[in-house]
Scaffold this active site. Sequence first.
Site, PDB file in Angstrom:
ATOM      1  N   CYS A  11       2.833   9.942  -1.326  1.00 24.25           N
ATOM      2  CA  CYS A  11       3.599  10.151  -2.546  1.00 24.25           C
ATOM      3  C   CYS A  11       3.639  11.657  -2.760  1.00 24.25           C
ATOM      4  O   CYS A  11       2.593  12.300  -2.806  1.00 24.25           O
ATOM      5  CB  CYS A  11       2.864   9.448  -3.690  1.00 24.25           C
ATOM      6  SG  CYS A  11       3.378   9.934  -5.323  1.00 24.25           S
ATOM      7  N   GLN A  25       7.820  19.925  -9.176  1.00 27.27           N
ATOM      8  CA  GLN A  25       6.738  19.117  -9.741  1.00 27.27           C
ATOM      9  C   GLN A  25       6.668  19.247 -11.266  1.00 27.27           C
ATOM     10  O   GLN A  25       7.168  20.219 -11.833  1.00 27.27           O
ATOM     11  CB  GLN A  25       5.389  19.527  -9.120  1.00 27.27           C
ATOM     12  CG  GLN A  25       5.241  18.985  -7.693  1.00 27.27           C
ATOM     13  CD  GLN A  25       3.975  19.449  -6.996  1.00 27.27           C
ATOM     14  OE1 GLN A  25       3.085  20.018  -7.617  1.00 27.27           O
ATOM     15  NE2 GLN A  25       3.901  19.205  -5.700  1.00 27.27           N
ATOM     16  N   VAL A  26       6.014  18.247 -11.880  1.00 25.86           N
ATOM     17  CA  VAL A  26       5.800  18.184 -13.322  1.00 25.86           C
ATOM     18  C   VAL A  26       7.122  18.241 -14.110  1.00 25.86           C
ATOM     19  O   VAL A  26       7.214  18.864 -15.165  1.00 25.86           O
ATOM     20  CB  VAL A  26       4.784  19.249 -13.826  1.00 25.86           C
ATOM     21  CG1 VAL A  26       4.124  18.764 -15.121  1.00 25.86           C
ATOM     22  CG2 VAL A  26       3.704  19.498 -12.812  1.00 25.86           C
ATOM     23  N   GLU A  39       0.846  -1.195   0.000  1.00 30.34           N
ATOM     24  CA  GLU A  39       0.000   0.000   0.000  1.00 30.34           C
ATOM     25  C   GLU A  39       0.879   1.242   0.000  1.00 30.34           C
ATOM     26  O   GLU A  39       1.741   1.396   0.870  1.00 30.34           O
ATOM     27  CB  GLU A  39      -0.904   0.023   1.241  1.00 30.34           C
ATOM     28  CG  GLU A  39      -1.793   1.263   1.230  1.00 30.34           C
ATOM     29  CD  GLU A  39      -2.674   1.422   2.467  1.00 30.34           C
ATOM     30  OE1 GLU A  39      -2.474   0.703   3.456  1.00 30.34           O
ATOM     31  OE2 GLU A  39      -3.560   2.307   2.417  1.00 30.34           O
ATOM     32  N   GLY A  81       8.861  15.170 -14.119  1.00 25.77           N
ATOM     33  CA  GLY A  81       9.130  13.745 -14.316  1.00 25.77           C
ATOM     34  C   GLY A  81       9.607  13.012 -13.079  1.00 25.77           C
ATOM     35  O   GLY A  81       9.775  11.794 -13.120  1.00 25.77           O
ATOM     36  N   TYR A  82       9.826  13.720 -11.970  1.00 23.18           N
ATOM     37  CA  TYR A  82      10.323  13.036 -10.767  1.00 23.18           C
ATOM     38  C   TYR A  82       9.288  12.068 -10.190  1.00 23.18           C
ATOM     39  O   TYR A  82       9.632  11.002  -9.696  1.00 23.18           O
ATOM     40  CB  TYR A  82      10.753  14.043  -9.694  1.00 23.18           C
ATOM     41  CG  TYR A  82      11.959  14.845 -10.077  1.00 23.18           C
ATOM     42  CD1 TYR A  82      13.173  14.217 -10.343  1.00 23.18           C
ATOM     43  CD2 TYR A  82      11.902  16.234 -10.165  1.00 23.18           C
ATOM     44  CE1 TYR A  82      14.289  14.958 -10.705  1.00 23.18           C
ATOM     45  CE2 TYR A  82      13.015  16.986 -10.525  1.00 23.18           C
ATOM     46  CZ  TYR A  82      14.203  16.341 -10.790  1.00 23.18           C
ATOM     47  OH  TYR A  82      15.304  17.068 -11.135  1.00 23.18           O
TER      48      TYR A  82
HETATM   49  N1  ACO Z   1      -3.372  15.463 -12.306  1.00 26.33           N
HETATM   50  C1  ACO Z   1      -3.203  15.055 -13.591  1.00 26.33           C
HETATM   51  N2  ACO Z   1      -2.004  14.793 -14.118  1.00 26.33           N
HETATM   52  C2  ACO Z   1      -0.934  14.988 -13.330  1.00 26.33           C
HETATM   53  C3  ACO Z   1      -1.023  15.425 -12.000  1.00 26.33           C
HETATM   54  C4  ACO Z   1      -2.324  15.663 -11.506  1.00 26.33           C
HETATM   55  N3  ACO Z   1      -2.496  16.078 -10.247  1.00 26.33           N
HETATM   56  N4  ACO Z   1       0.218  15.530 -11.493  1.00 26.33           N
HETATM   57  C5  ACO Z   1       1.062  15.164 -12.470  1.00 26.33           C
HETATM   58  N5  ACO Z   1       0.348  14.836 -13.567  1.00 26.33           N
HETATM   59  C6  ACO Z   1       0.857  14.349 -14.832  1.00 26.33           C
HETATM   60  C7  ACO Z   1       1.943  15.178 -15.429  1.00 26.33           C
HETATM   61  O1  ACO Z   1       1.439  16.198 -16.239  1.00 26.33           O
HETATM   62  C8  ACO Z   1       2.713  14.138 -16.216  1.00 26.33           C
HETATM   63  O2  ACO Z   1       2.062  13.880 -17.431  1.00 26.33           O
HETATM   64  P1  ACO Z   1       2.896  13.532 -18.776  1.00 26.33           P
HETATM   65  O3  ACO Z   1       3.601  12.248 -18.456  1.00 26.33           O
HETATM   66  O4  ACO Z   1       1.848  13.391 -19.808  1.00 26.33           O
HETATM   67  O5  ACO Z   1       3.837  14.656 -18.975  1.00 26.33           O
HETATM   68  C9  ACO Z   1       2.578  12.892 -15.361  1.00 26.33           C
HETATM   69  O6  ACO Z   1       1.430  13.077 -14.559  1.00 26.33           O
HETATM   70  C10 ACO Z   1       3.744  12.647 -14.462  1.00 26.33           C
HETATM   71  O7  ACO Z   1       4.215  13.863 -13.947  1.00 26.33           O
HETATM   72  P2  ACO Z   1       5.514  13.950 -13.077  1.00 26.33           P
HETATM   73  O8  ACO Z   1       6.268  15.189 -13.432  1.00 26.33           O
HETATM   74  O9  ACO Z   1       6.261  12.663 -13.142  1.00 26.33           O
HETATM   75  O10 ACO Z   1       4.872  14.084 -11.633  1.00 26.33           O
HETATM   76  P3  ACO Z   1       5.351  15.042 -10.451  1.00 26.33           P
HETATM   77  O11 ACO Z   1       6.822  14.966 -10.276  1.00 26.33           O
HETATM   78  O12 ACO Z   1       4.748  16.382 -10.607  1.00 26.33           O
HETATM   79  O13 ACO Z   1       4.666  14.306  -9.194  1.00 26.33           O
HETATM   80  C11 ACO Z   1       2.787  14.312  -7.700  1.00 26.33           C
HETATM   81  C12 ACO Z   1       3.266  14.123  -9.141  1.00 26.33           C
HETATM   82  C13 ACO Z   1       3.541  13.371  -6.790  1.00 26.33           C
HETATM   83  C14 ACO Z   1       1.287  13.992  -7.635  1.00 26.33           C
HETATM   84  C15 ACO Z   1       3.068  15.785  -7.309  1.00 26.33           C
HETATM   85  O14 ACO Z   1       2.347  16.635  -8.132  1.00 26.33           O
HETATM   86  C16 ACO Z   1       2.733  16.120  -5.860  1.00 26.33           C
HETATM   87  O15 ACO Z   1       3.556  15.946  -4.971  1.00 26.33           O
HETATM   88  N6  ACO Z   1       1.516  16.653  -5.597  1.00 26.33           N
HETATM   89  C17 ACO Z   1       1.108  17.070  -4.280  1.00 26.33           C
HETATM   90  C18 ACO Z   1       0.948  15.902  -3.333  1.00 26.33           C
HETATM   91  C19 ACO Z   1      -0.047  14.890  -3.841  1.00 26.33           C
HETATM   92  O16 ACO Z   1      -1.114  15.191  -4.308  1.00 26.33           O
HETATM   93  N7  ACO Z   1       0.330  13.608  -3.709  1.00 26.33           N
HETATM   94  C20 ACO Z   1      -0.501  12.464  -4.023  1.00 26.33           C
HETATM   95  C21 ACO Z   1      -1.542  12.332  -2.969  1.00 26.33           C
HETATM   96  S1  ACO Z   1      -2.258  10.738  -2.867  1.00 26.33           S
HETATM   97  C22 ACO Z   1      -1.156   9.811  -1.985  1.00 26.33           C
HETATM   98  O17 ACO Z   1      -0.141  10.288  -1.547  1.00 26.33           O
HETATM   99  C23 ACO Z   1      -1.451   8.367  -1.763  1.00 26.33           C
END
Ligand code: ACO
Length: 169
Positions: free
Chosen positions: A85, A92-93, A81, A95-96
Site C-alpha cells: 500500500c 501523501q496526507v 491479504e 486523502g488518497y
Molecule cells: N501514521 C499515522 N497516521 C498516518 C500515517 C502514519 N504513517 N500516514 C497517514 N496517516 C493519517 C493521516 O494523517 C490521515 O489522518 P486524518 O484522516 O486524521 O487526516 C489518515 O492517516 C489518512 O491519510 P491519507 O492522506 O489518506 O493517507 P496517505 O495518502 O498519506 O497514504 C500511506 C498513507 C499509504 C501510508 C502513505 O503515507 C505511504 O505511502 N507511506 C509510505 C509507504 C508505507 O508506509 N506504506 C504502508 C506500508 S505497510 C504495507 O504496505 C502493507
Amino acid sequence: LKYMMVTNDGKPESLIKLVALKSLFSKQLPKMPRAYIARLVFDRRHVSLAILNENPATKDTDEEVIGSICYRPFYDMKFAEIAFCAVNASHQVKGYGTKLMNLVKREGARTGIEYFITYADNYAIGYFKKQGFSKSIAMPKGRYQGLIKDYDGGTMMECYVHPSIDYTR
Ligand code: ACO
C-alpha cells in the site's frame, strides 16, 4: 484522476501499469526486496487498485501513478491479504490513501471478502488504524493459516468489511 483495477491479464496496457506500480512500491517501501515486490505485483492472483493522474509533462496518455494498493484475494476463505500500500511521496496526507482503501473495501465487499489483513510497517500502523484496521485478529486462524506467510518486519492487522456498508460514500 482515474481509479482502476489492474491485474496481470497479459495485455500490454496492463503490464505497462504494473511496471509503474512496481516502481512506486519499490520507492515507497525501500526495505522490501525489489524482486519480491515484482513477483507479487505481476502474480496473476494479485489485484492492484491504482489512482492515476495525467502526466503534466507530457499532457497526453502517459500517466503518473499517485498511489496503489496491491492485494491477494482468497475467495474461498472470504479474506484478502494486502501486500503493498503506497502513495507517491509528493501526494501523501491528501486523502488518497483513504480513498484507495475505501475503494479496495468496496471491491472486497462486492466480491465476498469479509476480512482484509495486512502486515503493517511500524510507521504505517497509524494509517491502518484510521482505516479501521485493528491489531486484534477476529478471523478464525483456520481460515488464513498456511495461506499467508509470517512476516517479521510487520504487525498483523485486520479489518472486517461489512457487506452492506458503502465505504466510498
Ligand atoms: N501514521 C499515522 N497516521 C498516518 C500515517 C502514519 N504513517 N500516514 C497517514 N496517516 C493519517 C493521516 O494523517 C490521515 O489522518 P486524518 O484522516 O486524521 O487526516 C489518515 O492517516 C489518512 O491519510 P491519507 O492522506 O489518506 O493517507 P496517505 O495518502 O498519506 O497514504 C500511506 C498513507 C499509504 C501510508 C502513505 O503515507 C505511504 O505511502 N507511506 C509510505 C509507504 C508505507 O508506509 N506504506 C504502508 C506500508 S505497510 C504495507 O504496505 C502493507
